[in-house]
Write an enzyme that holds these catalytic residues in place. Structure first.
Site: not given
Ligand code: ZN
Length: 142
Positions: A32, A94, A100
């Site tokens: 996003i 992170q 991920h």
């Protein structure tokens, strides 16, 4: 799954995401806050914070999917290169505590870069490299 985890909320369908891939163990969706056009995240369904805590098969599958998506952004978005990036731990940037893999498409002059520490300009001696390598090898035999 973790109730407070942003990615687990997406995986449970409680938060929206623009999916680019989905199977039994892995989901990929658009970041996003993309670094570049087409920046995606490849996320295992299993909640684990660090790479070492993810089931090895699932971790390898994450990288396999990231590799496929890297090819697709070259074909579909015209990326000229791709960075795969794992931020493993807070000190390694992170931001979401759920393992991920970033798929970051690269374009000429896209503004994304790496910053190196001062020590980079003074590489260690062979003796120092050998000492470090020996410590790592030693830990594998332990
Ligand atoms: Zn999670």
């Amino acid at each position: 799954m973790s109730d407070e985890c942003t990615f687990c909320q997406i995986l449970k369908g409680e938060s929206p995401a623009s999916l680019t891939y989905e199977d039994d163990s892995i989901v990929a969706f658009m970041d996003i806050q993309p670094i570049t056009h087409g920046h995606m995240l490849v996320v295992p369904r299993q909640h684990a914070v660090l790479m070492s805590e993810v089931d090895e098969t699932v971790a390898m599958r994450s990288l396999r999917i990231a590799r496929q998506l890297a090819s697709l952004v070259r074909r579909t978005l015209g990326a000229r290169g791709v960075n795969l990036f794992v931020a493993d731990g807070e000190v390694a940037f992170q931001d979401v505590p759920h393992f991920h893999v970033h798929v970051i498409p690269r374009y000429p002059n896209d503004g994304f870069g790496l910053t190196f520490p001062k020590a980079y300009s003074q590489p260690p001696s062979r003796a120092e490299l050998d000492t470090i390598a020996s410590a790592i090898r030693g830990a594998q035999q332990a």
